[in-house]
Write a protein that holds these residues in place. Structure first.
Motif, short mmCIF file in Angstrom:
data_model
loop_
_atom_site.label_atom_id
_atom_site.label_comp_id
_atom_site.label_asym_id
_atom_site.label_seq_id
_atom_site.Cartn_x
_atom_site.Cartn_y
_atom_site.Cartn_z
N GLU A 1 12.39 2.43 4.38
CA GLU A 1 11.65 1.71 2.79
C GLU A 1 10.88 0.18 3.00
OE1 GLU A 1 14.33 3.57 -0.78
OE2 GLU A 1 15.26 2.03 0.39
N LYS A 2 11.82 -0.63 3.92
CA LYS A 2 11.17 -1.69 4.15
C LYS A 2 10.05 -1.85 4.90
CE LYS A 2 15.31 -4.57 3.95
NZ LYS A 2 16.35 -5.54 4.67
N GLU A 3 9.81 -0.77 5.92
CA GLU A 3 8.63 -0.64 6.64
C GLU A 3 7.49 -0.17 5.73
OE1 GLU A 3 10.13 1.91 10.01
OE2 GLU A 3 11.10 0.29 10.77
N ASN A 4 7.74 0.82 5.14
CA ASN A 4 6.70 1.58 4.13
C ASN A 4 6.23 0.66 2.97
OD1 ASN A 4 6.83 4.01 5.45
ND2 ASN A 4 8.46 5.03 4.08
N ILE A 5 7.35 -0.24 2.42
CA ILE A 5 6.92 -1.13 1.39
C ILE A 5 6.05 -2.24 2.14
CG2 ILE A 5 7.69 -2.75 -0.39
CD1 ILE A 5 10.00 -1.10 -0.68
N LYS A 6 6.33 -3.06 3.02
CA LYS A 6 5.60 -3.70 3.64
C LYS A 6 4.11 -3.36 3.97
CE LYS A 6 5.80 -7.38 7.28
NZ LYS A 6 6.53 -8.02 8.21
N ARG A 7 4.06 -2.21 4.70
CA ARG A 7 2.84 -1.41 5.00
C ARG A 7 1.83 -1.33 3.67
NH1 ARG A 7 4.49 1.34 8.79
NH2 ARG A 7 5.27 3.08 7.57
N SER A 8 2.71 -0.94 2.64
CA SER A 8 1.86 -0.63 1.47
C SER A 8 1.53 -2.01 0.76
CB SER A 8 2.61 0.10 0.45
OG SER A 8 3.17 1.24 0.80
N LEU A 9 2.31 -3.09 0.83
CA LEU A 9 1.84 -4.42 0.37
C LEU A 9 0.52 -4.91 1.16
CD1 LEU A 9 5.25 -6.11 -0.27
CD2 LEU A 9 3.52 -5.75 -2.09
N GLN A 10 0.71 -4.67 2.45
CA GLN A 10 -0.50 -5.14 3.44
C GLN A 10 -1.83 -4.32 3.01
OE1 GLN A 10 1.50 -4.18 7.13
NE2 GLN A 10 1.79 -6.57 7.51
N GLU A 11 -1.66 -3.25 2.77
CA GLU A 11 -2.73 -2.20 2.48
C GLU A 11 -3.27 -2.66 0.96
OE1 GLU A 11 -5.82 -0.02 2.95
OE2 GLU A 11 -4.60 -0.26 4.64
#
Length: 192
Positions: free
Chosen positions: A9-19
């Motif tokens: 979840e952390k990886e996906n959220i971080k990637r989503s925030l970056q995008e």
């Protein structure tokens, strides 16, 4: 009680925030991109944002360096595929298209970008500068490329060509085709 996130979840959220940051930065700029809006887009609370980034500026720095890193990697792979001046031309075309998609790459002299730079820590500024330096070295430090001109001249030509993207809306001809034409016609004058 604060929600804890799994590693995935952390990886996906971080990637989503970056995008989300990349898209908003391209569309609205640094100042008009708010942490609240980014969190809303990603579906997290503002408090949770700080689990991933210490500040808005840390997120922007990471986005900029990540885009540059991906662009450098793709450009390097392109140059390596050809291993000659035509690889440089293909890499320049690739970079120009990335600049076209991400206007924050070339608006570094805008008031908006200056506001961001003024809020960056010394470490963040250094990280961005190092990323910029790696980009320029792609075109001058390859053993199979021999310049006909001083390296600073070649890098200045590349920079001038790429920065012509700022004029894309006033050109009377398709700016991407124009860029490709200029690169194809100058590459023989820069490299043997």
């Amino acid at each position: 009680m604060a929600k804890s996130f799994t590693k995935r979840e952390k990886e996906n959220i971080k990637r989503s925030l970056q995008e989300a940051c990349k898209q908003s930065w391209t569309q609205y700029g640094y100042k008009k991109t708010s942490v609240d809006d980014l969190c809303r887009q990603v579906g997290i609370s503002k408090g949770a944002f700080y689990i991933f980034f210490e500040s808005k500026e840390a997120l922007f720095c990471e986005v900029l360096c990540s885009v540059q890193e991906q662009m450098n990697k793709a450009a390097f792979e392109t140059i390596e595929m050809y291993r000659n001046k035509y690889g440089v031309a293909a890499a320049l075309k690739l970079i120009y298209r990335e600049y076209n998609k991400n206007n924050f790459l070339y608006n570094s002299d805008s008031t908006d970008f200056t506001m961001l730079k003024n809020k960056l820590s010394e470490e963040q500024s250094r990280k961005i500068e190092e990323s910029n330096n790696r980009s320029s070295q792609l075109f001058v430090n390859q053993p199979y490329l021999k310049l006909k001109v001083h390296p600073d001249m070649a890098l200045s030509v590349f920079y001038s060509l790429i920065m012509n993207i700022k004029n894309k809306n006033i050109l009377t001809y398709n700016h991407i085709e124009l860029f490709d034409f200029m690169v194809d016609h100058m590459i023989d004058n820069l490299y043997e």
